[in-house]
Write a protein that holds these residues in place. Structure first.
Motif, PDB file in Angstrom:
ATOM      1  N   UNK A  57      57.710  76.754 140.455  1.00 48.25           N
ATOM      2  CA  UNK A  57      58.173  75.973 139.324  1.00 48.25           C
ATOM      3  C   UNK A  57      58.401  77.074 138.192  1.00 48.25           C
ATOM      4  N   UNK A  58      57.801  77.974 137.831  1.00 49.80           N
ATOM      5  CA  UNK A  58      57.953  78.795 136.517  1.00 49.80           C
ATOM      6  C   UNK A  58      59.098  79.743 136.644  1.00 49.80           C
ATOM      7  N   UNK A  59      59.242  80.498 137.980  1.00 51.64           N
ATOM      8  CA  UNK A  59      60.022  81.273 138.274  1.00 51.64           C
ATOM      9  C   UNK A  59      61.716  80.580 138.206  1.00 51.64           C
ATOM     10  N   UNK A  60      61.476  79.570 138.653  1.00 47.70           N
ATOM     11  CA  UNK A  60      62.812  78.562 138.878  1.00 47.70           C
ATOM     12  C   UNK A  60      63.121  77.635 137.905  1.00 47.70           C
ATOM     13  N   UNK A  61      62.362  77.874 136.619  1.00 47.27           N
ATOM     14  CA  UNK A  61      62.426  77.221 135.365  1.00 47.27           C
ATOM     15  C   UNK A  61      62.391  75.587 135.663  1.00 47.27           C
ATOM     16  N   UNK A  62      61.475  74.849 135.992  1.00 46.07           N
ATOM     17  CA  UNK A  62      61.763  73.632 136.101  1.00 46.07           C
ATOM     18  C   UNK A  62      61.472  73.103 135.027  1.00 46.07           C
ATOM     19  N   UNK A  63      61.206  73.454 133.868  1.00 50.49           N
ATOM     20  CA  UNK A  63      60.910  72.984 132.430  1.00 50.49           C
ATOM     21  C   UNK A  63      61.971  72.804 131.826  1.00 50.49           C
ATOM     22  N   UNK A  64      63.139  73.627 132.475  1.00 55.82           N
ATOM     23  CA  UNK A  64      64.609  73.436 131.572  1.00 55.82           C
ATOM     24  C   UNK A  64      65.695  73.233 132.478  1.00 55.82           C
ATOM     25  N   UNK A  65      65.541  73.307 133.757  1.00 53.33           N
ATOM     26  CA  UNK A  65      66.550  72.891 134.795  1.00 53.33           C
ATOM     27  C   UNK A  65      66.864  71.121 134.989  1.00 53.33           C
ATOM     28  N   UNK A  96      57.416  64.763 134.330  1.00 54.75           N
ATOM     29  CA  UNK A  96      58.612  64.787 133.425  1.00 54.75           C
ATOM     30  C   UNK A  96      58.873  63.475 132.671  1.00 54.75           C
ATOM     31  N   UNK A  97      59.153  63.346 131.595  1.00 57.64           N
ATOM     32  CA  UNK A  97      59.511  61.845 130.875  1.00 57.64           C
ATOM     33  C   UNK A  97      60.458  61.998 129.992  1.00 57.64           C
ATOM     34  N   UNK A  98      61.139  61.382 129.719  1.00 63.49           N
ATOM     35  CA  UNK A  98      62.332  61.080 128.514  1.00 63.49           C
ATOM     36  C   UNK A  98      61.637  60.238 127.382  1.00 63.49           C
ATOM     37  N   UNK A  99      61.659  60.900 126.200  1.00 63.32           N
ATOM     38  CA  UNK A  99      60.916  60.330 125.252  1.00 63.32           C
ATOM     39  C   UNK A  99      62.107  60.317 124.001  1.00 63.32           C
ATOM     40  N   UNK A 100      61.645  59.489 123.080  1.00 64.05           N
ATOM     41  CA  UNK A 100      62.386  59.215 121.884  1.00 64.05           C
ATOM     42  C   UNK A 100      61.711  58.973 120.823  1.00 64.05           C
ATOM     43  N   UNK A 101      61.858  59.760 119.838  1.00 63.14           N
ATOM     44  CA  UNK A 101      61.080  59.937 118.445  1.00 63.14           C
ATOM     45  C   UNK A 101      61.214  58.857 117.559  1.00 63.14           C
ATOM     46  N   UNK A 102      60.669  57.870 117.080  1.00 60.38           N
ATOM     47  CA  UNK A 102      60.986  57.192 116.115  1.00 60.38           C
ATOM     48  C   UNK A 102      61.559  57.675 114.896  1.00 60.38           C
ATOM     49  N   UNK A 103      62.912  57.053 114.360  1.00 59.87           N
ATOM     50  CA  UNK A 103      63.385  57.706 113.185  1.00 59.87           C
ATOM     51  C   UNK A 103      62.815  57.407 112.065  1.00 59.87           C
ATOM     52  N   UNK A 104      61.871  56.451 112.080  1.00 58.27           N
ATOM     53  CA  UNK A 104      60.981  56.196 110.714  1.00 58.27           C
ATOM     54  C   UNK A 104      59.795  57.561 110.503  1.00 58.27           C
ATOM     55  N   UNK A 105      59.829  58.264 111.619  1.00 57.39           N
ATOM     56  CA  UNK A 105      58.912  59.359 111.403  1.00 57.39           C
ATOM     57  C   UNK A 105      59.601  60.436 110.969  1.00 57.39           C
ATOM     58  N   UNK A 153      64.900  62.948 124.376  1.00 56.21           N
ATOM     59  CA  UNK A 153      64.552  64.303 124.882  1.00 56.21           C
ATOM     60  C   UNK A 153      63.637  64.287 126.190  1.00 56.21           C
ATOM     61  N   UNK A 154      63.612  65.309 126.689  1.00 54.80           N
ATOM     62  CA  UNK A 154      62.812  65.593 128.092  1.00 54.80           C
ATOM     63  C   UNK A 154      61.604  66.395 127.775  1.00 54.80           C
TER      64      UNK A 154
END
Length: 926
Positions: A57-65, A96-105, A153-154
């Motif tokens: 996973x690291x060499x195949x860049x699962x974190x950004x692919x 992996x999860x899609x997150x959304x940061x609260x605009x009020x933050x 964001x991922x």
């Protein structure tokens, strides 16, 4: 963006956010009530998931692919646990999860916090590395430096949980804590945010010390305020000085409401540092040691008062979540299980427990011994670093929990032995160098937290203490062995003794307590699943005779996969001790009562008919209560069963007992006259105060050894002739699964479907025409065929600590203790070929009621269906069968289990089970 568009955007965001918040996510509560910010977002729930079996996973860049993950896991349950939804297929996995940061933050620093993840955890946001953490038990956070408020964001997480000898593994063989196993969440923090807050109460000075920690030096002086809600709310303003990472001050707490076991009062607090705000709590309480009043016996003290420690070893496992509990309510109930049976504490074993469970201990008033988990390798540099790091972090995290009264740094020398060649043989040695390191870890813990007790090593198996605040020890014994063992401990424990200490170390003036006990490992190969209540009763009776030993810790709170001696099952269903039927009002709680009256170690005794038996009495009053008066009444009653299993009462008496707080003494003995007949006699002891409140119940049994009478008076007043045969002397038998005997036929078993048949000769001189009726009486139960009784031998890995799966009744000593799950059968009885009735047998129980089955066990550290018993069946014999007997001169009784039921049958003789009863024909005379 126009004002109207901005409002529309925010409306859509909050609508989406609120819908998301309403999803049924596991453990939705804030994971740390002791350290909570208002701006937080729970990320538990479904995550995309992928195993990385080949570590690519690291060499195949699962974190950004854009690589899709093919599985879904329910966080925060460890992978491999049933509640996670995925099987354990590899040592490395990605989330992996899609997150959304609260605009009020906006304007806040945003962090992702992981409560615990085992072991090396690396986190990316939109492909950008946030950080990596090594360790399996304590929380860590990474700042999100590329936040896009309101946009998706991922978040990607990689966890490497390859086995390493130096990592703190504990007892994960019961179920691995693989990957994320505590709540993960986002939170908005201030620019100069609080890293930790510690409250140090001082009840003697009526004040609390507040220490605030920063992750890095304050860039300038920062306004700091602390408000405390309580009976006398207070607030104070301070200035956190520039350049510092730590700042302390004290707040007066006059007339403070103390945290104790009956009134576990918590002060809620709000701490503000600049634009950061954290809510927490603390309890005004003191942990120390004092002498038990009137003695020089050192005791652990709460608020300067001694506490007789009555604890349970808590493995803190769940059958489906492993390290992780399914709900907050479940964690609350874990604490209530201990409290409701009268325990005052638990020892969380080889696990840094979940903060919300500790919170419930704080709220409900149950003390906690907190263990540092162990490694299973040698104590090399890596293992030492891992232990010290985790110790520091667990103390940092859990400092404010008033329930925690001690830190235990090591257990049974696990992970502390080094392989050495001695005289040509390789041995695992607890070296002097390691002992010095263990002593240094004790001192490290004391330097981090001077308010609690610290134990260097909870000792067992030949290892001893170095420097410690508690002289603890482990022992697992059959019930009858506790008297000699505790007497030996009592004699060898004193200041300056080297007993239980390593060479070069000696006992100081510290409490002596047992920190693991029970019968589970007291028999050859352990007990398996058996009735623990009988040996437990003998053990507790004996502990209360020796107040120099300041408490005990029973193994354990709940069953686990290789130890089935918990107060409750692994699924937390209840077990039945049976004592409630022996003494009205008695329960498990009586074994933990502050007022305690007992007969000592012996709870069953053989006696002769009409014998006057002298019975010792012991009082143990572990309380300072003054509302009960100075005179208590002990009510003593003798009742039980005669040779026909009839319930009888023989005598009663009362004894006045002088009361004073903390009284520990042997009382004058009592003389008890036995009935003039064969019987099992129950002697109940009920301690009552002047207001009529029952303070304590206890029980002793006598087995009156006499022949089965030829004639008996029935409860109706009528006379009857008896003809009995031994249980093993059946005429014939046939069983579909197996037939076998216990202890040379004191009990006989038939499994599956089939029958036993007994023949009873009509007594010479008895004219059946002068008989009013005839009955057959027997003690019988269902009979499950357990794994240990099967002819084929089961194979299995015996290293249960590291993951073996065992059948609870595979152990040769096992006989499943009575619980909520029943194994019913039914038996059809026919006499001389005539059907006489069908009788249900609800279960094949085993508990305290099986007095004879315990009393007649051999003292060879093996158990043979100990505690098992049946039900008294009284079968009226039809007249047609009696007429046949007139011809043949005998009654042939067949007890048959039909194929439709297939529940087996156990027949008990007069020296096994509950009643002093052999299979008996009863001829009631006119």
């Amino acid at each position: 963006m126009t004002h109207s568009k901005k409002l529309l955007y925010l409306f859509c965001y909050f609508l989406t956010f609120n819908l998301s918040a309403q999803e049924n996510i596991p453990l939705p509560e804030h994971p740390r009530p002791d350290f909570e910010r208002a701006d937080w977002q729970n990320l538990n729930g479904n995550w995309a998931f992928e195993f990385d079996k080949n570590d690519v996973g690291l060499t195949q860049k699962w974190h950004s692919s854009a690589k899709p993950f093919t599985k879904t896991i329910s966080v925060p349950f460890p992978w491999g646990s049933p509640l996670s939804g995925v099987k354990d297929e590899a040592d490395i996995a990605w989330y992996k999860k899609s997150i959304t940061i609260n605009p009020s933050w906006k304007g806040k620093k945003v962090f992702v916090t992981i409560g615990a993840s085992d072991w090396e955890t690396t986190v990316w946001l939109d492909g950008k590395l946030l950080g990596s953490h090594k360790g399996g038990y304590t929380p860590f956070s990474f700042e999100l430096t590329n936040v896009k408020h309101g946009a998706k964001q991922n978040l990607v997480i990689r966890v490497d949980d390859k086995r390493r000898d130096f990592t703190l593994y504990g007892k994960q063989g019961y179920g691995n804590a693989r990957g994320l196993w505590q709540t993960i969440y986002l939170e908005g923090r201030g620019q100069n945010y609080i890293d930790a807050i510690h409250f140090t109460p001082d009840i003697d000075k009526s004040e609390v010390k507040v220490t605030t920690y920063l992750a890095k030096p304050a860039p300038q002086d920062i306004a700091l305020s602390v408000s405390i809600d309580g009976p006398q709310s207070t607030a104070t303003r301070q200035t956190f000085p520039k350049g510092q990472t730590e700042y302390s001050f004290t707040i007066p707490m006059p007339s403070a409401r103390l945290w104790d076991l009956e009134d576990p009062y918590l002060y809620n607090t709000t701490v503000k540092l600049g634009d950061d705000e954290v809510k927490s709590y603390f309890g005004m309480r003191k942990i120390s040691t004092v002498n038990l009043p009137g003695t020089n016996y050192k005791y652990i003290a709460l608020n300067n008062k001694p506490v007789y420690m009555q604890l349970a070893l808590d493995q803190s496992y769940h059958p489906e979540g492993f390290y992780t509990f399914p709900t907050d309510e479940f964690m609350k109930n874990e604490i209530l299980i201990a409290r409701n049976i009268g325990l005052n504490g638990i020892r969380t074993h080889i696990k840094v427990d979940v903060p919300r469970k500790l919170y419930w201990a704080d709220k409900l008033g149950v003390l906690v011994m907190s263990d540092l988990p162990n490694s299973w390798g040698e104590p090399d540099k890596n293992a030492q670093q891992e232990s010290e790091y985790t110790l520091k972090e667990m103390i940092k995290r859990d400092y404010n929990h008033p329930a925690i009264f001690s830190w235990i740094t090591f257990n049974e020398t696990w992970g502390l032995r080094t392989k050495k060649v001695v005289n040509g043989k390789t041995e695992n040695i607890y070296t002097p160098e390691t002992q010095k390191w263990v002593a240094s870890v004790y001192r490290l813990a004391k330097s981090l937290d001077a308010t609690r007790l610290v134990e260097d090593n909870s000792i067992c198996c030949g290892a001893g203490h170095t420097e410690t605040d508690i002289n603890s020890w482990h022992e697992y014994l059959p019930g009858w062995e506790w008297e000699n063992h505790l007497k030996m401990i009592d004699e060898k424990t004193f200041v300056g003794s080297d007993f239980h200490y390593e060479k070069g170390y000696k006992q100081t003036d510290v409490p002596n307590i047992n920190s693991e006990c029970g019968n589970v490992w007291g028999y050859e190969g352990s007990t398996g699943d058996c009735d623990w209540s009988w040996d437990y009763h003998r053990m507790i009776n004996t502990f209360r005779k020796y107040p120099k030993i300041a408490g005990w810790l029973y193994t354990e709170h709940h069953d686990v996969i290789n130890e089935w001696n918990g107060y409750v099952r692994f699924d937390r269903s209840e077990k039945d001790l049976g004592v409630q039927e022996m003494v009205k009002g008695m329960s498990l709680k009586d074994f933990h009562a502050p007022f305690y009256i007992s007969t000592g170690n012996e709870i069953s005794k053989t006696a002769q008919a009409n014998e006057v038996v002298t019975v010792p009495l012991y009082a143990s009053f572990m309380t300072d209560r003054t509302d009960v008066g100075n005179k208590l009444t002990l009510k003593i009653n003798l009742y039980g069963y005669d040779a026909l299993g009839q319930e009888k009462t023989w005598s009663s008496m009362e004894r006045t007992i002088d009361y004073q707080p903390w009284l520990q003494k042997e009382l004058p003995s009592i003389d008890v006259k036995m009935p003039n007949e064969k019987a099992v006699v129950t002697m109940s002891l009920v301690l009552v105060d002047n207001a009529g409140n029952e303070l304590h119940h206890n029980v002793m049994n006598f087995i009156v050894d006499a022949p089965t009478p030829a004639e008996i008076v029935l409860l109706s007043g009528k006379k009857a002739r008896l003809v009995s045969v031994n249980a093993r002397d059946f005429k014939s038998a046939k069983w579909s699964a197996k037939q076998w005997n216990v202890l040379d036929g004191l009990k006989i078993n038939g499994a599956g479907n089939g029958y036993f048949e007994y023949a009873f000769k009509i007594p010479s001189g008895l004219d059946l025409n002068n008989v009013e009726s005839v009955a057959f009486v027997v003690e019988a139960g269902a009979k499950q065929l357990f794994a240990k009784d099967m002819d084929k031998k089961l194979k299995g890995n015996e290293n249960y600590m590291l993951g073996a799966i065992a059948d609870p009744v595979q152990n040769p000593n096992a006989y499943a203790m009575t619980d909520m799950k029943k194994f019913p059968s039914s038996v059809s009885v026919s006499v001389n070929g005539t059907f006489a009735g069908r009788y249900d047998l609800p279960d094949d129980p085993s508990d305290h009621r099986g007095v004879l089955s315990w009393h007649n066990q051999l003292k060879d550290k093996k158990l043979r269906e100990a505690g098992s018993y049946g039900y008294r069946l009284g079968v009226n014999i039809p007249q047609k069968a009696i007429e046949e007997a007139k011809k043949t001169g005998e009654l042939v009784v067949r007890l048959e289990v039909p194929e439709s039921m297939n529940g087996g049958l156990a027949i008990y003789g007069d020296k096994f089970g509950r009643y002093p009863l052999n299979p008996t024909a009863v001829f009631v005379l006119k």
